[in-house]
Design a protein around this motif. Structure first.
Motif, PDB file in Angstrom:
ATOM      1  N   GLY A 603       0.773  -1.236   0.000  1.00 57.48           N
ATOM      2  CA  GLY A 603       0.000   0.000   0.000  1.00 57.48           C
ATOM      3  C   GLY A 603       0.799   1.277   0.000  1.00 57.48           C
ATOM      4  N   THR A 604       0.052   2.372  -0.034  1.00 59.71           N
ATOM      5  CA  THR A 604       0.631   3.707  -0.004  1.00 59.71           C
ATOM      6  C   THR A 604       0.767   4.148   1.454  1.00 59.71           C
ATOM      7  OG1 THR A 604      -1.584   4.570  -0.232  1.00 59.71           O
ATOM      8  CG2 THR A 604      -0.333   4.323  -2.243  1.00 59.71           C
ATOM      9  N   GLN A 605       0.832   5.473   1.677  1.00 60.60           N
ATOM     10  CA  GLN A 605       1.148   5.924   3.044  1.00 60.60           C
ATOM     11  C   GLN A 605       0.189   5.409   4.109  1.00 60.60           C
ATOM     12  OE1 GLN A 605       1.123   7.979   0.505  1.00 60.60           O
ATOM     13  NE2 GLN A 605      -0.421   9.557   0.688  1.00 60.60           N
ATOM     14  N   MET A 606      -0.965   4.897   3.681  1.00 61.34           N
ATOM     15  CA  MET A 606      -1.880   4.348   4.684  1.00 61.34           C
ATOM     16  C   MET A 606      -1.239   3.219   5.484  1.00 61.34           C
ATOM     17  SD  MET A 606      -5.397   4.225   2.548  1.00 61.34           S
ATOM     18  CE  MET A 606      -6.679   4.686   3.675  1.00 61.34           C
ATOM     19  N   VAL A 607      -0.268   2.518   4.909  1.00 62.49           N
ATOM     20  CA  VAL A 607       0.348   1.417   5.661  1.00 62.49           C
ATOM     21  C   VAL A 607       1.441   1.907   6.604  1.00 62.49           C
ATOM     22  CG1 VAL A 607      -0.157  -0.221   3.798  1.00 62.49           C
ATOM     23  CG2 VAL A 607       2.155   0.744   3.997  1.00 62.49           C
ATOM     24  N   THR A 608       1.752   3.216   6.563  1.00 65.51           N
ATOM     25  CA  THR A 608       2.821   3.711   7.428  1.00 65.51           C
ATOM     26  C   THR A 608       2.299   4.150   8.782  1.00 65.51           C
ATOM     27  OG1 THR A 608       2.609   6.044   6.764  1.00 65.51           O
ATOM     28  CG2 THR A 608       3.999   4.634   5.404  1.00 65.51           C
ATOM     29  N   LYS A 609       0.978   4.238   8.925  1.00 66.47           N
ATOM     30  CA  LYS A 609       0.420   4.817  10.146  1.00 66.47           C
ATOM     31  C   LYS A 609       0.493   3.848  11.314  1.00 66.47           C
ATOM     32  CE  LYS A 609      -1.112   8.383   7.704  1.00 66.47           C
ATOM     33  NZ  LYS A 609      -1.798   9.649   7.745  1.00 66.47           N
ATOM     34  N   GLY A 610      -0.017   4.321  12.464  1.00 73.49           N
ATOM     35  CA  GLY A 610       0.266   3.617  13.730  1.00 73.49           C
ATOM     36  C   GLY A 610      -0.321   2.246  13.921  1.00 73.49           C
ATOM     37  N   ILE A 611      -0.068   1.331  13.008  1.00 69.47           N
ATOM     38  CA  ILE A 611      -0.621  -0.007  13.188  1.00 69.47           C
ATOM     39  C   ILE A 611       0.409  -0.914  13.862  1.00 69.47           C
ATOM     40  CG2 ILE A 611      -2.460  -0.052  11.481  1.00 69.47           C
ATOM     41  CD1 ILE A 611      -0.511  -0.828   9.376  1.00 69.47           C
ATOM     42  N   ASP A 612      -0.079  -1.861  14.611  1.00 71.17           N
ATOM     43  CA  ASP A 612       0.786  -2.706  15.429  1.00 71.17           C
ATOM     44  C   ASP A 612       0.408  -4.171  15.176  1.00 71.17           C
ATOM     45  OD1 ASP A 612       2.615  -3.442  17.411  1.00 71.17           O
ATOM     46  OD2 ASP A 612       1.119  -3.311  19.005  1.00 71.17           O
ATOM     47  N   PHE A 613       1.115  -4.794  14.225  1.00 74.06           N
ATOM     48  CA  PHE A 613       0.827  -6.190  13.892  1.00 74.06           C
ATOM     49  C   PHE A 613       2.039  -7.039  14.252  1.00 74.06           C
ATOM     50  CE2 PHE A 613      -1.725  -4.131  10.322  1.00 74.06           C
ATOM     51  CZ  PHE A 613      -2.897  -4.152  11.057  1.00 74.06           C
ATOM     52  N   PRO A 614       1.931  -7.801  15.323  1.00 76.58           N
ATOM     53  CA  PRO A 614       3.105  -8.521  15.832  1.00 76.58           C
ATOM     54  C   PRO A 614       3.703  -9.521  14.838  1.00 76.58           C
ATOM     55  CG  PRO A 614       1.255  -8.649  17.376  1.00 76.58           C
ATOM     56  CD  PRO A 614       0.752  -7.974  16.148  1.00 76.58           C
ATOM     57  N   ARG A 615       2.904 -10.003  13.880  1.00 79.32           N
ATOM     58  CA  ARG A 615       3.468 -11.041  13.002  1.00 79.32           C
ATOM     59  C   ARG A 615       4.230 -10.484  11.814  1.00 79.32           C
ATOM     60  NH1 ARG A 615      -1.000 -14.652  11.217  1.00 79.32           N
ATOM     61  NH2 ARG A 615       0.644 -15.543   9.921  1.00 79.32           N
ATOM     62  N   VAL A 616       4.251  -9.158  11.675  1.00 78.34           N
ATOM     63  CA  VAL A 616       4.982  -8.558  10.554  1.00 78.34           C
ATOM     64  C   VAL A 616       6.470  -8.525  10.885  1.00 78.34           C
ATOM     65  CG1 VAL A 616       5.359  -6.472   9.215  1.00 78.34           C
ATOM     66  CG2 VAL A 616       3.028  -7.155   9.828  1.00 78.34           C
ATOM     67  N   THR A 617       7.259  -9.238  10.088  1.00 81.90           N
ATOM     68  CA  THR A 617       8.691  -9.237  10.351  1.00 81.90           C
ATOM     69  C   THR A 617       9.472  -8.609   9.213  1.00 81.90           C
ATOM     70  OG1 THR A 617       8.862 -11.433   9.407  1.00 81.90           O
ATOM     71  CG2 THR A 617       8.638 -11.290  11.813  1.00 81.90           C
ATOM     72  N   LEU A 618       8.799  -8.302   8.093  1.00 83.40           N
ATOM     73  CA  LEU A 618       9.522  -7.701   6.978  1.00 83.40           C
ATOM     74  C   LEU A 618       8.722  -6.540   6.416  1.00 83.40           C
ATOM     75  CD1 LEU A 618      11.855  -7.738   4.888  1.00 83.40           C
ATOM     76  CD2 LEU A 618      10.448  -9.285   3.506  1.00 83.40           C
TER      77      LEU A 618
END
Ligand code: ADP
Ligand code: ZN
Length: 799
Positions: A603-618
């Motif tokens: 995604g675009t800048q929407m994916v840069t905002k304050g989201i906290d997903f523990p399974r994201v490693t890359l």
């Protein structure tokens, strides 16, 4: 003593002036600042706002105020003074600012009802109201017109005092739908000794704290009518859940018992140590350092003191972590000002905030207008975010700056939080105007991610797949192989943003804006991303009738297709303003990603905002250089912040995170700083360049933007405007530098030609005062009515 007979009234849509009216005798001395009044205006009847007594001598031509819309002001003292400041500072009409602060549903709605509360008898007794005026009435009774008139004529301002004392509450909404989303159930209000029906419920249910469903209540023998009546009487309370659009936000059980780290605890104590003073704090905490926990702890303390807390976020739909924390800490005591609320629901939430029923309010920038009862704290999360600035329509305000001012006027602390503070904010912290609080570590196990730069000049993408280098591909494969999630970020939207005819080289442009049209594969259409113009089905060149095109540049939509092919088994979802469409979809996409339905989020800048997903490693930044060449002095700051923020989405759980940044300019300082996650070095360089060029925070800018249908006229009038401004400045000792006029980078937009000029000064208040006086003598600034002038104080939009 002579009673005031002439008054100033602010009227929306009339600029910075006020109008003088006569006051009919019965109203003399009885209006409050900000109170709405119906007034004759030309041939119309409009709603204006009472500002104060006027001194000018009565002229025969002055008209009389008709009547107040309601017997009280919608704004408490604190809010009214703040809105007055906003109108002055941002050079907006007071009538427009006051209107902006009222929920749209109330703007046209008329009379509120006045409802007797349980405090009525005691207040009436204290005020010695005669019995015939104040016979004991059950709470929930709506006063009729006759009763109100009797109260109003008994003494000036009596109704208002009863409202202030909490003996009467106002209701504009009537039998409004639930203020917040779905009905979850009911619970007993157990403050009073139980009545007959409450006793039935207490007998039948083990846990009357609920929520009890409607069918349970009916099974216990309560009718629909009885339930409604109990709610009206206040013995039963209906509970509502979050609106569906953000229903994915679930409380995170247990976060309210997380023990704050030493750094978090120190920040909490420092802020609470100043709870009774104006104290601006910059909470500078790296991504994942746990700023949210700090917010919740300080909110809890201020709430316990009986005061209200306002939390501003850039966008509700993207504030999932923060909302789920607040839900866990405070449950349904939180009021959400969300864009998916219907106008009526919004008005209902507003009313409940004004009555003090909701004392924790979360919302985006317009929540700065919330009518808080006794404010005690303001929090601005991700304070660097551009969406805090309202560009259009007026008032063109910066909600973060305004929050600091509201806190100052209310004498309370304000906390600005960010991992990448705005240069202005960090400068304020360095110079001692704000107190700096740092969170330098991620709590517990999670470490800050490892960042790796890939030079796109050396490593060209895998054949046919734009932006996918061999290294990135390997890392994605690896993450997916370990059942982890990946975020890919590209700062651009659309499918093949531009197309070019292969025979004549023509690139289609928007006929209104003269910027290249973006090709959208869905629907095979060309679209202007500024004005929304659509040219459907573009299959032959408009210049030469050629039928072959090349696609220049690559947007998220095209990448989506390629990646889906490259990682066959993986589930990929795209999040940008096209796919999100309505905001509700953004939440849905994020919730599904959080639930593990997708492996890759692109995604675009929407994916840069304050989201906290523990399974994201890359996290992969597909091409970091996009956006650098914008004609905007904040271009580097905006890009740097996005790179740090998106990188910060990686490795928030137990597994360490990794970030890959692909770029054509790996040696660019800004990219290098972002790769080292080094805000401080970035800041030092940026602040020096701002100082050298005289940009904020070393001066204030004002943008004067003129636009009209006739190209020549904008050109002439913008020169004329500059000469007029120079003349007025010459009569003062104000030091103001004028730049321009020049064509705006988006020279033609929505059918209008646009030019702007900038004023640069340190004495912004004096400059706005001068402009205000100018507007008082010449409401249109001496410009013909065909020219539209927008004045933007401390502008963000340079286009
Ligand atoms: P930020 O907003 O600063 O980027 P968050 O508030 O989202 O960071 O917190 C990041 C993660 O750290 C969250 O998952 C949160 O639950 C966790 N966390 C925060 N504080 C603590 C703590 N004191 N102990 C353990 N985990 C914590
Ligand atoms: Zn256009």
């Amino acid at each position: 003593m002579k009673k005031e007979r002439l008054v100033h009234i602010a009227i929306p849509g009339t600029g910075g002036r006020t109008f003088t009216y006569r006051l009919p005798e019965p109203l003399a001395g009885n209006l409050q600042p900000g109170q709405r009044c119906r007034v004759p205006f030309g041939r119309r009847r409009l709603i204006g706002f009472y500002v104060g007594p006027a001194a000018s001598p009565p002229s025969a031509r002055l008209k009389e105020i008709d009547q107040p819309v309601e017997p009280v002001s919608l704004f408490g003292d604190e809010l009214y003074r703040f809105l007055q400041w906003m109108a002055e500072y941002y050079l907006a009409g007071l009538g427009d600012v006051l209107t902006a602060a009222i929920p749209p549903w109330l703007r046209r709605a008329g009379q509120p009802s006045f409802i007797v509360t349980e405090r009525f008898p005691s207040v009436a007794a204290r005020m010695n109201l005669p019995d015939k005026i104040a016979p004991p009435r059950p709470p929930g009774t709506v006063l009729d017109h006759r009763q109100l008139t009797t109260l109003a004529t008994l003494s000036n301002g009596l109704v208002d005092r009863l409202v202030q004392e909490g003996a009467l509450s106002l209701d504009w909404i009537g039998s409004a739908p639930p203020p917040r989303g779905q009905l979850r159930g009911y619970h007993l209000n157990q403050k009073n000794t139980p009545d007959q029906w409450q006793r039935i419920i207490l007998d039948k249910f083990e846990n009357p704290a609920g929520p009890l469903t409607k069918s349970c209540l009916k099974a216990a023998g309560l009718t629909e009518y009885r339930i409604r009546k109990m709610i009206a009487e206040g013995s039963l309370v209906a509970e509502y859940g979050l609106p569906e659009s953000i229903a994915y936000i679930k409380p995170r059980p247990g976060v309210d018992s997380i023990v704050p780290s030493n750094q978090q605890q120190a920040a909490i104590e420092t802020i609470l140590g100043e709870r009774d003073n104006f104290a601006p704090f910059l909470l500078y905490g790296i991504t994942g350092s746990g700023k949210t926990l700090v917010y919740c702890h300080i909110t809890r303390e201020i709430y316990r003191q009986g005061k209200s807390v306002l939390v501003l976020v850039p966008e509700i739909a993207l504030a999932g972590t923060l909302l789920s924390y607040f839900q866990s800490f405070f449950g349904d005591r939180v009021a959400l000002l969300h864009s998916a609320l219907s106008p009526r629901e919004r008005a209902a939430v507003w009313q409940n905030i004004a009555s003090g029923r909701y004392r924790i309010v979360i919302g985006a920038r317009s929540a700065i207008f919330a009518p808080l009862r006794d404010p005690g704290l303001i929090i601005v999360d991700e304070e660097h975010d551009e969406s805090y600035k309202q560009d259009d329509p007026a008032p063109r305000f910066q909600a973060r700056d305004a929050a600091v001012m509201r806190a100052k006027m209310a004498g309370i602390p304000v906390v600005l939080g960010s991992a990448t503070p705005a240069v202005e904010s960090f400068h304020n912290a360095r110079s001692g105007r704000y107190r700096l609080l740092k969170l330098t570590r991620r709590p517990e196990r999670s470490a800050t991610p490892v960042v790796r730069l890939i030079d796109l000049r050396d490593e060209w993408p895998v054949a046919g797949i734009p932006f996918l280098t061999a290294t990135l591909r390997r890392k994605i494969d690896d993450a997916l192989g370990h059942d982890r999630q990946v975020i890919l970020y590209l700062n651009r939207r659309g499918f093949s943003p531009r197309i070019k005819c292969t025979s004549c080289g023509h690139t289609p442009q928007c006929p209104h804006c003269r910027i290249s049209l973006t090709y959208h594969r869905s629907g095979n259409k060309l679209m202007c991303h500024f004005c929304g113009y659509v040219n459907a089905a573009y299959d032959t060149c408009e210049k030469c009738q050629g039928e072959k095109f090349v696609y220049l540049g690559t947007g998220t939509q095209k990448i989506e297709e390629h990646l889906t092919g490259a990682f066959g088994g993986a589930h990929l979802v795209r999040l940008d303003s096209d796919s999100a469409g309505r905001r509700t979809n953004a939440s849905k996409i994020l919730s599904e990603f959080a639930a593990g339905q997708y492996n890759i989020l692109l995604g675009t800048q929407m994916v840069t905002k304050g989201i906290d997903f523990p399974r994201v490693t890359l996290v992969g930044v597909l091409m970091a250089d996009i956006g650098l060449d914008m004609p905007d002095f904040r271009a580097s700051e905006k890009l740097f912040a996005k790179l740090i923020q998106v990188a910060g989405r990686s490795g928030r759980g137990i597994e360490p995170g990794e970030v890959v940044i692909q770029t054509f300019h790996p040696r660019l300082d800004l990219i290098d700083d972002a790769a080292r996650q080094d805000y401080d070095t970035f800041y030092e360089r940026e602040i020096e360049s701002r100082r050298a060029l005289g940009y904020p925070p070393f001066a204030h800018l004002v943008n004067f933007r003129l636009s009209a249908k006739k190209e020549e006229s904008v050109k002439d009038q913008s020169l004329h405007f500059r000469r007029q401004l120079e003349k007025r400045l010459a009569r003062t000792d104000l030091r103001v530098q004028l730049l321009g006029p020049a064509p705006c980078p988006l020279y033609r937009l929505r059918g209008l030609f646009r030019r702007h000029l900038f004023a640069r000064t340190r004495a912004i208040r004096k400059l706005t005062t001068l402009l205000h006086h100018w507007q008082t003598d010449q409401p249109d600034f001496g410009l013909p009515s065909s020219i539209r002038l927008a004045i933007d104080i401390d502008p963000y939009d340079m286009m």
